[in-house]
Structure formats: C-alpha cells, structure tokens
Design a protein around this motif. Structure first.
Motif, PDB file in Angstrom:
ATOM      1  N   UNK A  95      41.234  31.365  36.981  1.00 44.02           N
ATOM      2  CA  UNK A  95      42.563  31.584  36.378  1.00 44.02           C
ATOM      3  C   UNK A  95      43.032  30.355  35.603  1.00 44.02           C
ATOM      4  N   UNK A 142      38.882  31.166  42.620  1.00 39.39           N
ATOM      5  CA  UNK A 142      39.806  32.012  41.849  1.00 39.39           C
ATOM      6  C   UNK A 142      40.772  31.184  40.990  1.00 39.39           C
ATOM      7  N   UNK A 155      45.963  42.472  46.401  1.00 37.34           N
ATOM      8  CA  UNK A 155      45.616  43.863  46.700  1.00 37.34           C
ATOM      9  C   UNK A 155      45.868  44.214  48.170  1.00 37.34           C
ATOM     10  N   UNK A 212      48.778  45.961  35.723  1.00 44.14           N
ATOM     11  CA  UNK A 212      47.622  45.079  35.472  1.00 44.14           C
ATOM     12  C   UNK A 212      46.726  45.604  34.346  1.00 44.14           C
ATOM     13  N   UNK A 213      47.071  46.778  33.841  1.00 41.48           N
ATOM     14  CA  UNK A 213      46.284  47.339  32.736  1.00 41.48           C
ATOM     15  C   UNK A 213      44.995  47.992  33.172  1.00 41.48           C
ATOM     16  N   UNK A 267      47.889  39.941  32.530  1.00 39.73           N
ATOM     17  CA  UNK A 267      47.168  39.508  33.739  1.00 39.73           C
ATOM     18  C   UNK A 267      47.362  38.011  34.000  1.00 39.73           C
ATOM     19  N   UNK A 268      47.484  37.241  32.920  1.00 36.96           N
ATOM     20  CA  UNK A 268      47.704  35.798  33.101  1.00 36.96           C
ATOM     21  C   UNK A 268      49.064  35.515  33.726  1.00 36.96           C
ATOM     22  N   UNK A 275      46.661  32.342  47.810  1.00 36.66           N
ATOM     23  CA  UNK A 275      46.138  32.339  46.437  1.00 36.66           C
ATOM     24  C   UNK A 275      47.216  32.771  45.454  1.00 36.66           C
ATOM     25  N   UNK A 281      48.103  38.889  41.685  1.00 42.72           N
ATOM     26  CA  UNK A 281      48.022  40.208  42.331  1.00 42.72           C
ATOM     27  C   UNK A 281      47.427  40.068  43.723  1.00 42.72           C
ATOM     28  N   UNK A 293      48.643  48.864  39.666  1.00 42.95           N
ATOM     29  CA  UNK A 293      47.431  48.800  38.827  1.00 42.95           C
ATOM     30  C   UNK A 293      47.755  49.049  37.362  1.00 42.95           C
ATOM     31  N   UNK A 336      48.545  30.454  42.411  1.00 42.29           N
ATOM     32  CA  UNK A 336      48.375  30.847  40.999  1.00 42.29           C
ATOM     33  C   UNK A 336      49.549  30.369  40.157  1.00 42.29           C
ATOM     34  N   UNK A 362      40.944  40.999  49.115  1.00 40.87           N
ATOM     35  CA  UNK A 362      39.583  41.034  48.597  1.00 40.87           C
ATOM     36  C   UNK A 362      39.144  39.641  48.182  1.00 40.87           C
ATOM     37  N   UNK A 363      38.633  38.944  49.144  1.00 37.72           N
ATOM     38  CA  UNK A 363      38.080  37.619  48.872  1.00 37.72           C
ATOM     39  C   UNK A 363      36.622  37.638  49.345  1.00 37.72           C
TER      40      UNK A 363
END
Lengths: 478, 238
Positions: free
Chosen positions: B105, B101, B83, B51-52, B76-77, B147, B81, B48, B151, B87-88
C-alpha cells in the motif's frame, strides 16, 4: 520497491517455508543433476568409444594381408557416428536409429546398435535424458508448486486484501509470474553448465546458448499457462486438474497421435515388401561376380569396341573387375533410389509430426532441441549418405585395383591350385583406398535453419499464453 | 460537511439475482456509519461495491466525491478494508503480514508504530513473531484491525469487525473505532451486533433483503439500543 517485486519476494518466502515446495525443488534438482551428469558422462564416453572404434576399424581394414581385392570388398568396414557434444543434453534419434553401420560391397546395410534395442528390458521406455527431464518433468514441477500462485489467494480471500491495498491485478500476476519464472530459470542451471561444457568440447557457443534459450522459452510457456489458469479458476483443485490435463494431452497424448497421423498420412512400405521389390530390381542388373551374365552383354560389346579387340582375354584390363565396378555403380544407383525414397518418406513423417508442435509446445521444443543439438533425423540421414559415399568409394577403389592389377587369365584360374590362388593376391598397400571417416556435427547455420520453424511455434505459444494472462490479470476479481 | 462515502440509488445483481435494490445513504467524513442487517441482507456486497469489486446494475457509489467506477485505484488507496474473515497469510508472522501489506500500500510504519497498533488491538506480544497459521480467529482479526489502523487511510470499511473477538476485545475495539473517528477517519461498518453499533455509530442503517428499511441518526437522538433493537427485530431480521 515496486508492488510486483514485493509479491515476488513473498512468493519465494512462501515456497521456502512450504515442505511441499522445498521437497519438490530438492527432488527435481537431484533428478536434473543426476540425469545431466549421467547423460554427460555416457555421451562423452560414447564419443571417445566411437572415435576409438572408428580408428580401430580402419586399422583392422588396413592391416589385412595381401589377398584378392574382391575379398576385401566383402570383408567390409565399419563407420561410426560420433555424437556431437550437445548430445549430452539431447541424444535425439541416436538412441533409436543406431550408431554404426557395416559397409560392404553390393549392399546398403542399416545402422546398428541402437541403445533402446540393445537394452535388456526397456519395455518401451527410453532412458531419461536432460532433454526429456526438461520437456516432460520440469513442467510438472512448475505445475506442482505454481498451480496455486493466484488461485490460492482467491480461495483464502487474500486476493481481496491485496486488491483492496490498491495493488492492481497486473502487478499481482506479474509478481507471481516472475516468481515462477525464476524457479524455471534456476532449473536451467544444469543445462547451462552442460551446454557450456559442450561448447568447450567443440560445439558452437551460439548454438549452445540457443539450446538454453529454447528450453527457457519452453518453460516460460508453461509459466505463462500456469499463471493464466491460476488467475482464471476459482479453486486450486480445478487449476491443478486443468494443468495436469493439458500436460497429459500435450506431452503424452499429442506426440503419439502425431506419430500415428504421420504413419497414416505418409505410410511406410513394409520392410519385406521393399526388400523383395529391390531384390527383383537387383536381379535385372545381373550378378557382378559373373562376367558372363547376359545382363552384361551390351557392356562387354561396348568395352571390346572401346579397346578395339575381339575377346575379353585380349583386353589390357581385367574385364571381371570392370563388370564388378559397373555392377556396383548400377547397384548403388538403384539402392540410393530406394534409400532416398525411404529417407524422403521418413522426412515427410518427421515434418508431419513436427507440425503437431502447433498443438503441443513439448513437440515443438523436442524438434527445436534435436535440430540445435544436431541429433535429429536429418543429421542421421546425412550420416547415411556420407557413409554410403565412403562405402562406394572404397568398393570402387578396390574394383579399380581388380581392373588394373590382376590379369583376367589369372583371375579366372584363381581356384585351380595354390599357386593360382597366390597369383591373384594383391599387396595390402592397395587397401589404402579406404578413406578416413569422421562424422562432423551439422554446421551452426544449418541447425538454426532447421530449428527456426519449431522455435516460431514456441514463440507463438508463449505470446498467446502471456497476452491472455495479461488480459485476465487486468480484469481480475476476488 | 463533505461526504466521504455515498451510495445513490444503488442496485447490484449477483448471479442474475438482485442483492441490493435502490439503496441510498451517505457517510460524512469523520463519522461512523453502521449497516445493520441479517444474513444475506447485502451488507458485505455494499462494502465490496465501494472497493470496485462489483459493478452497479444501476445507481452509483462514490468515495470522497469521485465515482468508484471512474477511478477504482484512487478509491482503493483511500480505503482500508477489513474483511469478515481476517485474510492474512498463515506462513507469515503478524509483523511480516503488516510489513507486507503496508509495503504493497506504499505506507510506511516504524517498528514502534507496528507495536503501538498491535498494542491498541491487544494482541499478545509473544504471539507477534509467530506464524499466523497458529493464531485463533480473534487474533487474526486483531492483526487485521491493526493493519487497517496502520494503513492511515481516511476511510475504513469494516466487515463484521468484532466477529471472533472476546467481549473485552469488543469493548476495546469499539473504543478504538470511536477514537479513530474522532481523529477524522470515516468508518463504514457492517454488522449484526446491534449493541456494538449503538455504542459507536453516528448513523445506523437497517438493511433487509437488499433494501434500506430504516435509518437512525445520533444527532437526532434516534440511536439507543432498545429502539434500534426493536426496529431491527421488526424490520431487518430475515
């Protein structure tokens, strides 16, 4: 496509697929349509009925047979307040203040036939109008489907996923805000239709649109608040609890506190107490039916001097009519003082209550809505003043007939026999002193003027919640 | 070799309590780094921070040479990530989730690329159009991995990526991770699966109560399951 647009579309996809959201939307749409249609029909019917009743009252007055003019003073006349076309959206005080008034000599009667007093079992609950649905129930719809817009993402950890895609908090919250705002604006469709039909029925188009804009701004206040709370809370339960608490406080409790505060700050003297005081004042003015009343001694002296005669029998005019006219003028001045005092006190209370709009956007909206629809207290006061002018004019007109067309001797001997009684009857042509009465809604400029202050309150509510929401959105954390 | 990820003397506090305490490590581009540790060791916190989402009490983290706190958006670009709990959205199908998503993005993928990614994680074809609310945890995890692949980010942060997967799917995932690294992607994964980490990682760090208590490098021949497992048992288990 911008990120907020993608989020906006997804929010609608979620609502389309959610039984709760669909059910809530269908339920509230039906409620809105039902109240809009029923209130529209009721107010249109009221408008036609009152116009008809006004015409009928005038015809009835004018069709009275020849008789003593003072009997016509007591026969009296009715004046009806025709509701403005926008009353189909917001009937305002119409339901509680009464819609017609009986006008007669020597008295200022209260308005009668208030719907909320006429209904059999209102139990303190007023009828549901489109204005009330927008002010009280649509915010609940927005809370029901919108309280989770952001916090739902936090609870399910999809917020982390969204943010990790490089989407800024501002974009996420903007997408959610636009989605919820679109629900709010769609819910305004029945209001748009009602307002446009009001403008085709004679109300100002700019005012009709301003009314729609007022409710749009009000609902956007709720949208901004809901999104703000949803952004800053950790669970849906807390968000829902806070929003319902805010709704209860601002839509239900604050208006009642406002009314209690207005009553305490500007207490109204009791009706019986006021009437006793006015009755005592009236007695000092004398009895206009009795020309020998000592209260008119000075008046008699002046009149005799003016006509340069020694007795009232020598006067070329009917002294009894002159006394009635003078007494009516004096009484009216006295009654107007009491009436203005009461209206001023009601206005103070109303302004005091309106200032609670700083604590409740619902109150600010209700105030702006009534002002724009021309159904507020000030419009009712104008109705009272205009009907009082109508009353005084026809009473004094009849008194003038009494002065000019009846001899004093015939007048004082009118009860001697049938022939004496016949001699004091004047032609029914004289009843035309009664003027036509048509109560017109406030001018557009007056409505703007009255709505300006509550609209400013509403705008500040909107800016406060929206700016706070933007601030929190930019700093959002999973 | 350039470092894709770098933690320098990183300390993190959460709710006033230290969670990471002066840890430093680097992940060169194209390598797989596995952070091993027990529950509450600070593994997810580390991800985390890259990811800031968390601010360092002291020290710093960098992504592709740039400090995260100076340009969170850029970091982040560059990162995909995954998790721990996939979490979808339950109201969408796997296809809709991936499209949603990827749109957010600003990443493009054709239908065949979507299917290819879902094939690579072995998600059943019949399930792909169903709403994810009906998915098992493993199926959601597979979609989330797809995903991350789609990305096309140079860096993948994977939080317990094999959690909920069946043994065959775990093997499949490990092969996939290796393939991605070989294609030049950098992977930082946190796990307590010692066996899986030893299978795919180029470097392994042992984390215990916020401190880095061991490091292993495959090029130095330090990574074998027995050695790492023993070290984990001795130094990293809570």
């Amino acid at each position: 496509m911008k990120q907020w647009q993608t989020i906006f579309i997804d929010e609608w996809r979620l609502w389309r697929r959610s039984y709760l959201a669909v059910s809530a939307l269908v339920l509230f749409t039906l409620l809105l349509l039902a109240t809009s249609i029923f209130t529209g029909l009721r107010m249109t019917e009221e408008q036609h009925a009152r116009e008809h009743q006004q015409q009928e009252a005038e015809e009835t007055f004018l069709s009275q047979p020849d008789r003593h003019p003072h009997r016509m003073v007591h026969y009296g006349h009715y004046a009806f307040r025709t509701p403005p076309p926008l009353a189909m959206v917001d009937p305002g005080v119409d339901a509680v203040t009464g819609q017609s008034i009986f006008l007669e000599g020597h008295r200022q009667n209260s308005a009668m036939f208030a719907d909320e007093r006429a209904a059999a079992n209102t139990g303190g609950f007023g009828s549901l109008t489109p204005a009330k649905v927008y002010q009280l129930l649509i915010p609940l719809l927005l809370i029901a489907i919108g309280h989770g817009v952001v916090v739902r993402e936090r609870e399910s950890h999809t917020l982390t996923q969204l943010l990790s895609q490089g989407v800024s908090g501002t974009q996420i919250v903007a997408g959610k805000w636009v989605a919820l705002a679109s629900v709010a604006l769609i819910s305004l469709l029945p209001l748009v239709i009602a307002s446009l039909s009001a403008s085709t029925a004679g109300d100002s188009l700019s005012i009709s649109l301003a009314l729609v804009a007022t409710y749009a701004l009000y609902l956007l206040v709720w949208v901004s608040l809901i999104v703000l709370i949803s952004t800053t809370t950790q669970t849906r339960g807390v968000a829902l609890g806070l929003l319902v608490l805010f709704w209860i406080t601002t839509a239900m409790i604050t208006p009642r506190i406002g009314v209690a505060s207005a009553n305490a700050t500007h207490p109204a003297p009791g009706k019986i107490e006021t009437e006793l005081r006015m009755y005592a004042d009236k007695r000092e003015l004398g009895d206009g039916h009795n020309a020998s009343d000592p209260a008119f001694e000075a008046f008699r002296t002046n009149v005799l001097a003016q006509y340069n005669v020694d007795t009232i029998e020598e006067l070329p005019v009917n002294f009894r009519g002159m006394v009635a006219q003078k007494n009516e003028a004096d009484l009216t001045e006295l009654m107007n003082q009491y009436a203005e005092e009461k209206m001023m006190q009601e206005l103070h209370q109303s302004n005091h209550l309106r200032s609670f709009g700083w604590l409740s956007p619902t109150l600010a909206t209700a105030s702006a809505s009534q002002s724009l629809a021309s159904t507020g207290l000030q419009t009712h006061h104008r109705f009272l003043r205009e009907t009082e002018t109508l009353r005084l004019n026809f009473v004094q007109g009849l008194n003038q007939v009494h002065i000019d067309k009846l001899s004093y001797s015939d007048d004082i001997n009118r009860n001697n026999d049938e022939e004496s009684s016949r001699r004091v009857r004047v032609s029914s042509e004289n009843w035309k002193v009664l003027e036509d009465f048509e109560f017109a809604p406030d001018q557009a400029a007056e409505r703007w003027q009255a709505a300006r202050y509550p609209l400013l309150m509403l705008l500040i509510w909107f800016v406060a919640f929206t700016v706070s929401g933007m601030y929190c959105a930019a700093r959002i954390k999973p | 070799m350039n470092n894709a990820l770098e933690a320098n003397s990183l300390s993190i506090n959460r709710s006033g309590k230290p969670v990471l305490n002066d840890i430093s490590f680097t992940v060169p581009a194209g390598e797989i780094y596995a952070l091993l540790g027990g529950n509450g060791a600070g593994k997810s916190t580390t991800l985390l921070t890259f990811l800031g989402f968390l601010e360092a009490a002291s020290g710093s983290v960098s992504v592709q040479g740039e400090q995260v706190n100076k340009n969170v958006k850029k970091a982040r670009e560059a990162i995909a990530y995954l998790p721990e709990a996939a979490t979808l959205y339950g109201h969408m199908s796997a296809y809709e989730n991936l499209r949603y998503f990827l749109d957010l993005a600003n990443a493009k993928a054709s239908d065949s690329e979507l299917n290819e990614a879902l094939d690579s994680v072995a998600l059943q074809t019949a399930a792909r159009s169903q709403h994810m609310v009906t998915y098992s945890k493993g199926m959601r995890q597979k979609t989330a991995i797809a995903l991350a692949i789609l990305r096309d980010s140079p860096i993948l942060l994977l939080d317990e990526p094999t959690s909920g997967l069946d043994p065959l799917a775990i093997d499949e995932f490990n092969r996939l991770a290796r393939k991605l690294a070989d294609q030049g992607r950098t992977i930082l994964m946190v796990t307590h699966d010692v066996y899986g980490a030893c299978q795919v990682a180029d470097r392994i760090g042992l984390l215990r109560r916020g401190k880095l208590v061991g490091a292993f490098d495959r090029t130095e021949g330090e990574i074998d399951t027995e050695t790492v497992h023993r070290a984990f048992a001795e130094r990293a288990s809570t």
